[in-house]
Design a protein around this motif. Structure first.
Motif, PDB file in Angstrom:
ATOM      1  N   HIS A  47       2.267   9.389   9.231  1.00 55.75           N
ATOM      2  CA  HIS A  47       3.266   8.373   9.553  1.00 55.75           C
ATOM      3  C   HIS A  47       2.995   7.087   8.775  1.00 55.75           C
ATOM      4  O   HIS A  47       3.754   6.128   8.883  1.00 55.75           O
TER       5      HIS A  47
ATOM      6  N   ARG B  72      15.053  11.972  14.667  1.00 54.15           N
ATOM      7  CA  ARG B  72      14.490  10.654  15.000  1.00 54.15           C
ATOM      8  C   ARG B  72      14.526  10.392  16.500  1.00 54.15           C
ATOM      9  O   ARG B  72      15.036   9.384  16.990  1.00 54.15           O
ATOM     10  N   GLY B  73      13.937  11.345  17.240  1.00 52.84           N
ATOM     11  CA  GLY B  73      13.872  11.195  18.687  1.00 52.84           C
ATOM     12  C   GLY B  73      15.226  11.243  19.361  1.00 52.84           C
ATOM     13  O   GLY B  73      15.392  10.710  20.463  1.00 52.84           O
TER      14      GLY B  73
ATOM     15  N   ASN C 127      14.127  12.524   7.740  1.00 52.78           N
ATOM     16  CA  ASN C 127      15.501  12.688   8.212  1.00 52.78           C
ATOM     17  C   ASN C 127      16.392  11.823   7.337  1.00 52.78           C
ATOM     18  O   ASN C 127      15.901  11.066   6.489  1.00 52.78           O
TER      19      ASN C 127
ATOM     20  N   ASP D 175      15.586   7.957   7.611  1.00 51.28           N
ATOM     21  CA  ASP D 175      14.297   7.532   7.067  1.00 51.28           C
ATOM     22  C   ASP D 175      14.115   7.886   5.595  1.00 51.28           C
ATOM     23  O   ASP D 175      13.100   7.525   4.997  1.00 51.28           O
TER      24      ASP D 175
ATOM     25  N   MET E  25       8.829  16.575  10.638  1.00 50.56           N
ATOM     26  CA  MET E  25       8.817  16.157  12.040  1.00 50.56           C
ATOM     27  C   MET E  25       9.864  15.057  12.207  1.00 50.56           C
ATOM     28  O   MET E  25      10.274  14.421  11.233  1.00 50.56           O
ATOM     29  N   GLU E  26      10.296  14.848  13.416  1.00 49.14           N
ATOM     30  CA  GLU E  26      11.330  13.862  13.747  1.00 49.14           C
ATOM     31  C   GLU E  26      12.610  14.052  12.939  1.00 49.14           C
ATOM     32  O   GLU E  26      13.163  13.096  12.375  1.00 49.14           O
TER      33      GLU E  26
ATOM     34  N   THR F 169      13.795   0.867  16.033  1.00 50.91           N
ATOM     35  CA  THR F 169      13.370   1.969  16.898  1.00 50.91           C
ATOM     36  C   THR F 169      13.384   1.568  18.363  1.00 50.91           C
ATOM     37  O   THR F 169      13.426   2.415  19.243  1.00 50.91           O
TER      38      THR F 169
ATOM     39  N   GLN G 285       7.589  12.503   8.613  1.00 54.46           N
ATOM     40  CA  GLN G 285       8.777  12.077   9.351  1.00 54.46           C
ATOM     41  C   GLN G 285       9.895  11.996   8.331  1.00 54.46           C
ATOM     42  O   GLN G 285       9.933  11.100   7.493  1.00 54.46           O
TER      43      GLN G 285
ATOM     44  N   ARG H 177       8.100  17.202  23.261  1.00 58.89           N
ATOM     45  CA  ARG H 177       9.155  16.731  24.164  1.00 58.89           C
ATOM     46  C   ARG H 177       9.637  17.866  25.058  1.00 58.89           C
ATOM     47  O   ARG H 177      10.848  18.087  25.222  1.00 58.89           O
TER      48      ARG H 177
ATOM     49  N   SER I 269      11.363  20.776  15.604  1.00 56.38           N
ATOM     50  CA  SER I 269      12.237  20.033  16.504  1.00 56.38           C
ATOM     51  C   SER I 269      11.650  20.083  17.909  1.00 56.38           C
ATOM     52  O   SER I 269      11.396  21.157  18.449  1.00 56.38           O
TER      53      SER I 269
END
Length: 378
Positions: free
Chosen positions: A156, A211-212, A181, A184, A207-208, A327, A179, A20, A254
């Motif tokens: 995932h 969560r975006g 967090n 999740d 990762m995530e 999502t 993923q 990102r 991140s």
């Protein structure tokens, strides 16, 4: 900067993800290279030594930009990770071609960390068919040659898919990327997947973690609940402190999109401040309510399955529907459904409503299947 031990290395607990990066005019393939370089310089100056990119990020340009940004620094001053793009099945017979190109794009002679990218329902059979595609054999050989220093995977997919992968290759996996967090932890069973890796003695990469960005955009009511417990902590800080509370976690990746985010994240990782029991419970209560507001209350009792003339796995489809709705789209549900035969897809529902006559939760399943089909086609 906090550092974590991994073999004979000290890895920064915060890793810079390059999925990102800042872009020009909203075009994901046009990275603002000057900004990305400035962010990388800030990260390097403040002790971040782990950088994660991949073949498909930013339309294939992430590896190029990160390679250029890091080129000014001694090669032994940072750790670079990339991945084999198994999320696209057309790549499965191109492991050597892609790997060689990745080294050129990044301008390096080896990767410190290299991953099987996105082990999931769609690609697990191909990843495990080493006789046909040879992805594992090729990557293992590159590790023997020192062109990959440490081999791992990202996932995932479901816990069951991850088990299949680890049963085959777990002895060779040095780390696993999940993923993970506070939302999740239950919603995607990150807790179970983390426990699985822990049981196998495989360190966890995250990762995530935000969560975006969804976990930094809390309602005022939820934000107030957290401020009452830690008045000075930001929403991002809560997400990272949650991960600091998990001893299994080594590196938190991140994906940062601007200079302010890298500054904030580095500041947070200057100290380790894990959450106490009360704070963890507060996060989980918020997570449960966030999911409840946008998800159907399927309990997985499976009464519905016996009434479905199409033989659909309705609880699994509702789980994917909930993920897709929460999502707001994304790739996880389509990815999982890619491994489901057409006659077992949500679109195969004939709307007979037989399932609804036995559903204890009174879920309008036929309407959900129709909506799911429409969302997937949008």
């Amino acid at each position: 900067m906090i550092y974590k031990d991994f073999k004979d290395m000290k890895l920064s607990a915060l890793g810079m993800g390059a999925m990102r990066l800042p872009v020009i005019d909203g075009d994901d393939a046009r990275i603002d290279e000057a900004q990305a370089a400035a962010m990388t310089d800030y990260a390097m100056a403040h002790g971040v030594n782990y950088y994660d990119t991949a073949w498909g990020y930013h339309g294939g340009n992430s590896e190029i930009v990160m390679g250029r940004a890091l080129a000014k620094y001694p090669r032994d001053s940072f750790y670079l990770a990339s991945k084999f793009p198994g999320y696209d099945l057309s790549n499965m017979d191109k492991a050597e071609e892609i790997f060689e190109e990745q080294l050129k794009k990044c301008g390096v002679e080896y990767f410190d960390f290299y991953l099987f990218h996105n082990v999931c329902e769609m690609n697990i059979d191909a990843y495990l068919d080493d006789g046909k595609y040879g992805v594992f054999s090729y990557l293992a050989k590159q590790r023997e040659r020192g062109r990959i220093r440490h081999l791992g995977f990202s996932a995932h997919g479901s816990r069951e898919v991850t088990i299949r992968f680890l049963d085959a290759y777990g002895a060779d996996m040095e780390f696993g990327q999940l993923q993970l967090n506070w939302l999740d932890w239950s919603f995607q069973d990150a807790k179970g997947k983390t426990a699985l890796l822990n049981e196998r003695g495989i360190p966890v990469w995250v990762m995530e973690p935000l969560r975006g960005g969804k976990l930094t955009a809390l309602s005022e009511g939820d934000a107030a609940k957290l401020r009452a417990l830690r008045p000075a902590e930001s929403a991002a800080g809560w997400a990272f402190r949650f991960l600091q509370s998990l001893p299994e976690v080594t590196v938190v990746l991140s994906g940062m999109s601007n200079y302010e985010q890298i500054r904030e994240n580095v500041r947070i990782f200057e100290s380790e401040e894990p959450l106490d029991k009360r704070e963890m419970e507060a996060l989980f209560e918020i997570a449960e309510e966030m999911v409840r507001q946008s998800s159907l209350p399927c309990t997985g009792c499976r009464y519905c399955v016996s009434r479905c003339p199409q033989g659909l796995d309705i609880p699994n489809l509702l789980d994917l529907y909930n993920e897709h709705c929460f999502t707001g789209g994304g790739f996880i549900a389509p990815m999982a459904l890619a491994a489901v035969p057409q006659e077992k897809q949500p679109s195969a529902c004939v709307g007979c409503r037989g399932c609804e006559t036995v559903c204890p939760q009174r879920i309008e399943i036929s309407a959900a299947m129709a909506d799911f089909t429409a969302r997937l086609s949008a």
